[in-house]
Design an enzyme around this catalytic site. Structure first.
Site, PDB file in Angstrom:
ATOM      1  N   HIS A  66      45.044  33.566  41.868  1.00 21.89           N
ATOM      2  CA  HIS A  66      43.722  33.056  41.488  1.00 21.89           C
ATOM      3  C   HIS A  66      42.883  34.233  41.006  1.00 21.89           C
ATOM      4  CE1 HIS A  66      39.800  30.974  43.171  1.00 21.89           C
ATOM      5  NE2 HIS A  66      39.767  31.154  41.863  1.00 21.89           N
ATOM      6  N   MET A 137      37.117  24.272  42.669  1.00 24.15           N
ATOM      7  CA  MET A 137      36.584  25.058  43.790  1.00 24.15           C
ATOM      8  C   MET A 137      35.699  24.172  44.657  1.00 24.15           C
ATOM      9  SD  MET A 137      37.876  28.065  43.571  1.00 24.15           S
ATOM     10  CE  MET A 137      37.038  28.720  45.025  1.00 24.15           C
TER      11      MET A 137
HETATM   12  C1  DX5 Z   1      37.382  31.950  47.812  1.00 22.34           C
HETATM   13  C2  DX5 Z   1      38.858  32.111  47.580  1.00 22.34           C
HETATM   14  C3  DX5 Z   1      39.657  31.291  48.509  1.00 22.34           C
HETATM   15  C4  DX5 Z   1      39.510  31.654  49.941  1.00 22.34           C
HETATM   16  C5  DX5 Z   1      39.633  30.393  50.731  1.00 22.34           C
HETATM   17  O1  DX5 Z   1      36.697  32.737  46.921  1.00 22.34           O
HETATM   18  O2  DX5 Z   1      39.191  31.717  46.263  1.00 22.34           O
HETATM   19  O3  DX5 Z   1      41.015  31.219  48.129  1.00 22.34           O
HETATM   20  O4  DX5 Z   1      40.460  32.566  50.411  1.00 22.34           O
HETATM   21  O5  DX5 Z   1      39.335  30.684  52.028  1.00 22.34           O
HETATM   22  P1  DX5 Z   1      38.914  29.588  53.091  1.00 22.34           P
HETATM   23  O6  DX5 Z   1      40.059  28.629  53.230  1.00 22.34           O
HETATM   24  O7  DX5 Z   1      38.700  30.419  54.311  1.00 22.34           O
HETATM   25  O8  DX5 Z   1      37.663  28.909  52.607  1.00 22.34           O
HETATM   26 ZN    ZN Z   2      41.367  31.260  45.832  1.00 22.39          ZN
END
Ligand code: DX5
Ligand code: ZN
Length: 221
Positions: A66, A137
């Site tokens: 990502h 997201m």
């Molecule tokens: C956020 C990232 C996510 C993050 C998710 O900016 O893209 O991949 O690691 O973490 P959780 O599951 O803790 O919200």
């Molecule tokens: Zn992510």
């Protein structure tokens, strides 16, 4: 519909990455989600090609990268060579999205587009045939452990509809605040791939949490 769990190593103990990856494999993780942040698109700084290469040596699981970076195309070649299996880029910083997605495919990777919570789905509506994955997201990116934005459920439903209407087989992934409480409604709305960082790594038994999340996604109320 099958459920794919993609633990994010952002929340892992990086001093012990080999054990953490082995644990995720044991727990039945489907993909490993790697959050690349550049301190520009998002305030935080994380990993680059070197870390992707290290994770590649530790697992045969698919690496779901990502890119929370400006000018993501600058990294495509290096990340593909490092062993990424999929690269997802943010629509907010990808003015030539169609070309960028196709470049990712040319490199043999799944091409993904990401929309922030404030970005409408119209940002991807013209490139559905170019997508192997759509990532919606469910928090504003930059940090793990944030709270799931409730309004995302309807957006996921609309994203599923957009993909179906266009006959797309792209994965519909969600990222941010996915845990035991939120996963079911997100699955019901049509997501099939679930990133989880904090929910897994802060669990009493992280290994078992992967199956727990999978089970709760499809559990009957
Ligand atoms: C956020 C990232 C996510 C993050 C998710 O900016 O893209 O991949 O690691 O973490 P959780 O599951 O803790 O919200
Ligand atoms: Zn992510």
């Amino acid at each position: 519909m099958s459920v794919r769990i993609a633990p994010s190593i952002l929340s892992a103990d990086l001093s012990n990455l080999a054990d953490e990856i082995a644990m995720l494999e044991e727990g039945g993780a489907d993909w490993i989600h790697i959050d690349v942040m550049d301190g520009r698109f998002v305030p935080n700084l994380t990993f680059g090609a070197k870390v992707i290469e290290s994770v590649r040596k530790l697992t045969r699981l698919s690496l779901d990268v990502h890119l929370m970076v400006v000018q993501p195309e600058n990294y495509f070649d290096d990340f593909a060579a490092a062993g990424a299996n999929g690269m997802s880029i943010h629509t907010e910083v990808s003015p030539h999205l169609q070309r960028q997605l196709n470049r990712i495919r040319e490199l043999g990777c799944r091409a993904g587009a990401v929309v922030n919570p404030a970005t409408p789905l119209t940002a991807v509506s013209e490139v559905i045939p170019d997508l192997d994955l759509l990532l919606v997201m469910t928090v504003n990116p930059g940090f793990g452990g944030q709270k799931f934005i409730k309004g995302s459920i309807d957006k996921i439903r609309r994203a599923r509809q957009l993909l179906s209407e266009n006959g797309s087989k792209a994965f519909l992934e969600v990222d941010g605040g996915i845990d035991r409480k939120t996963i079911r409604s997100v699955f019901e709305a049509g997501a099939d791939t679930f990133v989880a960082g904090n929910a897994i790594f802060a669990a009493k038994n992280p290994e078992a949490e992967i199956e727990e999340l999978r089970k709760r996604a499809t559990a009957q109320a």
